[in-house]
Motif scaffolding. Sequence first.
Motif, PDB file in Angstrom:
ATOM      1  N   THR A  29       0.829  -1.204   0.000  1.00  0.00           N
ATOM      2  CA  THR A  29       0.000   0.000   0.000  1.00  0.00           C
ATOM      3  C   THR A  29       0.861   1.249   0.000  1.00  0.00           C
ATOM      4  N   GLN A  30       1.919   1.273   0.800  1.00  0.00           N
ATOM      5  CA  GLN A  30       2.823   2.429   0.812  1.00  0.00           C
ATOM      6  C   GLN A  30       3.429   2.661  -0.568  1.00  0.00           C
ATOM      7  N   GLN A  31       3.863   1.589  -1.218  1.00  0.00           N
ATOM      8  CA  GLN A  31       4.430   1.732  -2.557  1.00  0.00           C
ATOM      9  C   GLN A  31       3.390   2.251  -3.544  1.00  0.00           C
ATOM     10  N   ARG A  32       2.157   1.771  -3.440  1.00  0.00           N
ATOM     11  CA  ARG A  32       1.085   2.234  -4.334  1.00  0.00           C
ATOM     12  C   ARG A  32       0.763   3.712  -4.119  1.00  0.00           C
ATOM     13  N   VAL A  33       0.718   4.118  -2.842  1.00  0.00           N
ATOM     14  CA  VAL A  33       0.426   5.519  -2.518  1.00  0.00           C
ATOM     15  C   VAL A  33       1.510   6.428  -3.092  1.00  0.00           C
ATOM     16  N   LEU A  34       2.771   6.088  -2.851  1.00  0.00           N
ATOM     17  CA  LEU A  34       3.863   6.908  -3.382  1.00  0.00           C
ATOM     18  C   LEU A  34       3.840   6.950  -4.903  1.00  0.00           C
ATOM     19  N   THR A  92       4.032  20.819   3.700  1.00  0.00           N
ATOM     20  CA  THR A  92       4.885  21.998   3.795  1.00  0.00           C
ATOM     21  C   THR A  92       5.333  22.349   2.388  1.00  0.00           C
ATOM     22  N   VAL A  93       5.104  23.598   1.998  1.00  0.00           N
ATOM     23  CA  VAL A  93       5.580  24.088   0.706  1.00  0.00           C
ATOM     24  C   VAL A  93       6.715  25.058   1.003  1.00  0.00           C
ATOM     25  N   GLY A  94       7.915  24.744   0.512  1.00  0.00           N
ATOM     26  CA  GLY A  94       9.092  25.570   0.775  1.00  0.00           C
ATOM     27  C   GLY A  94       9.119  26.835  -0.069  1.00  0.00           C
ATOM     28  N   THR A  95      10.060  27.696   0.234  1.00  0.00           N
ATOM     29  CA  THR A  95      10.175  28.973  -0.472  1.00  0.00           C
ATOM     30  C   THR A  95      10.539  28.793  -1.943  1.00  0.00           C
ATOM     31  N   LEU A  96      11.176  27.674  -2.294  1.00  0.00           N
ATOM     32  CA  LEU A  96      11.530  27.413  -3.693  1.00  0.00           C
ATOM     33  C   LEU A  96      10.484  26.556  -4.404  1.00  0.00           C
ATOM     34  N   GLY A  97       9.368  26.303  -3.707  1.00  0.00           N
ATOM     35  CA  GLY A  97       8.307  25.504  -4.313  1.00  0.00           C
ATOM     36  C   GLY A  97       8.444  24.021  -4.058  1.00  0.00           C
ATOM     37  N   ASP A  98       9.431  23.632  -3.261  1.00  0.00           N
ATOM     38  CA  ASP A  98       9.568  22.217  -2.926  1.00  0.00           C
ATOM     39  C   ASP A  98       8.430  21.808  -1.988  1.00  0.00           C
ATOM     40  N   ILE A  99       8.029  20.553  -2.067  1.00  0.00           N
ATOM     41  CA  ILE A  99       6.868  20.070  -1.321  1.00  0.00           C
ATOM     42  C   ILE A  99       7.285  18.893  -0.453  1.00  0.00           C
ATOM     43  N   SER A 100       6.866  18.932   0.806  1.00  0.00           N
ATOM     44  CA  SER A 100       7.027  17.800   1.721  1.00  0.00           C
ATOM     45  C   SER A 100       5.656  17.481   2.284  1.00  0.00           C
ATOM     46  N   ALA A 101       5.391  16.198   2.473  1.00  0.00           N
ATOM     47  CA  ALA A 101       4.096  15.798   3.025  1.00  0.00           C
ATOM     48  C   ALA A 101       4.262  14.577   3.912  1.00  0.00           C
ATOM     49  N   VAL A 102       3.482  14.550   4.968  1.00  0.00           N
ATOM     50  CA  VAL A 102       3.358  13.383   5.839  1.00  0.00           C
ATOM     51  C   VAL A 102       1.878  13.009   5.821  1.00  0.00           C
ATOM     52  N   ILE A 103       1.605  11.773   5.455  1.00  0.00           N
ATOM     53  CA  ILE A 103       0.227  11.330   5.261  1.00  0.00           C
ATOM     54  C   ILE A 103      -0.037  10.135   6.171  1.00  0.00           C
ATOM     55  N   SER A 104      -1.064  10.241   6.991  1.00  0.00           N
ATOM     56  CA  SER A 104      -1.505   9.123   7.831  1.00  0.00           C
ATOM     57  C   SER A 104      -2.830   8.627   7.267  1.00  0.00           C
ATOM     58  N   THR A 113      -3.486   2.134  11.186  1.00  0.00           N
ATOM     59  CA  THR A 113      -3.037   3.439  10.711  1.00  0.00           C
ATOM     60  C   THR A 113      -1.584   3.340  10.269  1.00  0.00           C
ATOM     61  N   GLU A 114      -1.330   3.785   9.070  1.00  0.00           N
ATOM     62  CA  GLU A 114       0.017   3.788   8.499  1.00  0.00           C
ATOM     63  C   GLU A 114       0.389   5.230   8.175  1.00  0.00           C
ATOM     64  N   THR A 115       1.676   5.481   8.069  1.00  0.00           N
ATOM     65  CA  THR A 115       2.164   6.813   7.727  1.00  0.00           C
ATOM     66  C   THR A 115       3.186   6.690   6.607  1.00  0.00           C
ATOM     67  N   VAL A 116       3.086   7.595   5.656  1.00  0.00           N
ATOM     68  CA  VAL A 116       4.062   7.656   4.568  1.00  0.00           C
ATOM     69  C   VAL A 116       4.483   9.113   4.418  1.00  0.00           C
ATOM     70  N   SER A 117       5.763   9.324   4.142  1.00  0.00           N
ATOM     71  CA  SER A 117       6.309  10.685   3.945  1.00  0.00           C
ATOM     72  C   SER A 117       6.875  10.777   2.542  1.00  0.00           C
ATOM     73  N   LEU A 118       6.785  11.970   1.989  1.00  0.00           N
ATOM     74  CA  LEU A 118       7.398  12.190   0.680  1.00  0.00           C
ATOM     75  C   LEU A 118       7.924  13.603   0.613  1.00  0.00           C
ATOM     76  N   SER A 119       8.890  13.780  -0.250  1.00  0.00           N
ATOM     77  CA  SER A 119       9.476  15.097  -0.452  1.00  0.00           C
ATOM     78  C   SER A 119       9.871  15.228  -1.911  1.00  0.00           C
ATOM     79  N   THR A 120       9.453  16.304  -2.524  1.00  0.00           N
ATOM     80  CA  THR A 120       9.853  16.595  -3.891  1.00  0.00           C
ATOM     81  C   THR A 120      10.784  17.788  -3.817  1.00  0.00           C
ATOM     82  N   GLY A 121      12.063  17.529  -3.798  1.00  0.00           N
ATOM     83  CA  GLY A 121      13.053  18.593  -3.612  1.00  0.00           C
ATOM     84  C   GLY A 121      13.349  19.357  -4.872  1.00  0.00           C
ATOM     85  N   VAL A 122      13.972  20.506  -4.682  1.00  0.00           N
ATOM     86  CA  VAL A 122      14.379  21.352  -5.804  1.00  0.00           C
ATOM     87  C   VAL A 122      15.806  21.043  -6.125  1.00  0.00           C
TER      88      VAL A 122
END
Length: 122
Positions: A29-34, A92-104, A113-122
């Motif tokens: 499920t974590q792999q599918r969500v990401l 969290t949306v950073g000043t350069l438009g980078d996005i971080s998220a924590v999803i439960s 309940t599971e948690t997955v984190s992701l970050s799309t860096g610049v």
Amino acid sequence: MADLSHLVGGDLFVGPGGRLSLVAGSEATQQRVLRRLLTSRGSYIWQPAYGAGLPGLVGQVASQQQVSAIIKTQMTLEPSVLSSPEPVVRVTVGTLGDISAVISYSEAETGLTETVSLSTGV
């Protein structure tokens, strides 16, 4: 049912004996969500509406609320995620438009309940 183990942006995993690794349950499920959140809409030719396209938002003007709404909408489309209780998304949306998220979220197979984190860096 088991899936091939694959993290977005990487190769398939090879297990002992040179066989492709399988994944099931909450790890699948974590792999599918990401995969869903990081796949650009229209890039999966068999399902053109699949994917949230979060990496495409990097550098764009997007609010935390917009990104959170996109993630919540996509989470409701994932069959292995329960719709009730609703997933909790912290963005969290950073000043350069980078996005971080924590999803439960609650995993459909176990109800846990599971948690997955992701970050799309610049």
